[in-house]
Scaffold this active site. Structure first.
Site, PDB file in Angstrom:
ATOM      1  N   TYR A   1       0.950  -1.177  -0.021  1.00  0.00           N
ATOM      2  CA  TYR A   1       0.111   0.039  -0.131  1.00  0.00           C
ATOM      3  C   TYR A   1       0.865   1.304  -0.080  1.00  0.00           C
ATOM      4  CZ  TYR A   1       1.483  -0.112   4.762  1.00  0.00           C
ATOM      5  OH  TYR A   1       2.449   0.025   5.940  1.00  0.00           O
ATOM      6  N   GLY A   2       2.323   1.185   0.011  1.00  0.00           N
ATOM      7  CA  GLY A   2       3.195   2.245   0.490  1.00  0.00           C
ATOM      8  C   GLY A   2       4.049   2.432  -0.867  1.00  0.00           C
ATOM      9  N   THR A   3       5.505   2.580  -0.496  1.00  0.00           N
ATOM     10  CA  THR A   3       6.419   2.772  -1.503  1.00  0.00           C
ATOM     11  C   THR A   3       6.789   1.722  -2.298  1.00  0.00           C
ATOM     12  OG1 THR A   3       8.239   2.119   0.139  1.00  0.00           O
ATOM     13  CG2 THR A   3       7.453   4.497   0.116  1.00  0.00           C
ATOM     14  N   LEU A   4       6.181   0.515  -2.106  1.00  0.00           N
ATOM     15  CA  LEU A   4       6.405  -0.803  -2.881  1.00  0.00           C
ATOM     16  C   LEU A   4       5.264  -0.881  -4.091  1.00  0.00           C
ATOM     17  CD1 LEU A   4       6.994  -3.419  -0.338  1.00  0.00           C
ATOM     18  CD2 LEU A   4       8.695  -2.625  -1.788  1.00  0.00           C
TER      19      LEU A   4
ATOM     20  N   GLU B   1      11.637  -4.013   5.136  1.00  0.00           N
ATOM     21  CA  GLU B   1      10.569  -3.520   5.810  1.00  0.00           C
ATOM     22  C   GLU B   1      11.103  -3.383   7.648  1.00  0.00           C
ATOM     23  OE1 GLU B   1       8.727  -1.538   4.422  1.00  0.00           O
ATOM     24  OE2 GLU B   1       8.583  -2.545   2.453  1.00  0.00           O
TER      25      GLU B   1
HETATM   26  N1  PCA Z   1       6.489  -0.143   2.099  1.00  0.00           N
HETATM   27  C1  PCA Z   1       5.447  -1.256   2.441  1.00  0.00           C
HETATM   28  C2  PCA Z   1       4.926  -0.813   3.731  1.00  0.00           C
HETATM   29  C3  PCA Z   1       5.255   0.468   3.691  1.00  0.00           C
HETATM   30  C4  PCA Z   1       5.937   0.686   2.681  1.00  0.00           C
HETATM   31  O1  PCA Z   1       6.576   1.809   2.248  1.00  0.00           O
HETATM   32  C5  PCA Z   1       4.427  -1.233   1.224  1.00  0.00           C
HETATM   33  O2  PCA Z   1       4.490  -0.446   0.411  1.00  0.00           O
HETATM   34  O3  PCA Z   1       3.205  -1.779   1.568  1.00  0.00           O
END
Ligand code: PCA
Length: 159
Positions: free
Chosen positions: A7-10, A82
């Site tokens: 949900y984030g930077t991935l 992470e």
């Molecule tokens: N990386 C993981 C968790 C938060 C982040 O930046 C993601 O993208 O889900």
């Protein structure tokens, strides 16, 4: 193979997407898009402007993201990247499917149906993070102006 919801930077288009497709980290296959069945507070916090999904179900928004299937090597890489368990903990959660990519094997869940995957949430957040604005869909380059600060070396989440 293990299913991981990011949900984030991935996510696609976000700063760490490339890490999931670096073959030296393992293997990854896109499965579909989804949102969490429960609400969670997704905040942007810390000196690196990192997105954190606080493990407080019922608050915030149903959070949008992408489901990937990863092999054991990639799962190990992602856990280390992470900062599990200090920064995030990998937890299983229910997801509402938005769109499913065509797979050679396996069924194709209909939009709106519920599936399950792991995601990185945190219980080890700072108390003041619960007062930050919550987001429904993370974008490092969004109007909030809190672009994620790249971490060039592990551990990625040193404060
Ligand atoms: N990386 C993981 C968790 C938060 C982040 O930046 C993601 O993208 O889900």
């Amino acid at each position: 193979m293990t299913r991981v919801f990011v949900y984030g930077t991935l996510k696609k288009g976000q700063p760490n997407y490339c890490r999931m497709f670096d073959r030296s980290n393992g293997r990854t296959q896109f499965v579909g898009t989804a949102k969490t069945a429960e609400k969670f507070p997704l905040v942007i916090a810390g000196v690196h402007n990192i997105p954190y999904l606080l493990n407080i179900p019922g608050q915030g928004h149903q959070v949008h993201g992408e489901i990937y299937e990863v092999d054991d090597q990639m799962l190990e890489f992602l856990d280390a990247f992470e900062g599990v368990p200090a920064h995030y903990q990998r937890t299983a959660t229910k997801l509402e499917v938005k769109e499913w990519a065509a797979q050679e094997d396996g069924e194709t869940p209909a939009p709106g149906s519920v599936t399950e995957a792991f995601l990185y949430t945190t219980k080890t957040y700072r108390p003041e993070w619960t007062t930050l604005p919550t987001h429904e869909s993370y974008d490092s380059y969004g109007e909030h102006g809190l672009k994620a600060v790249p971490a060039n070396s592990l551990p990625a989440y040193v404060e």
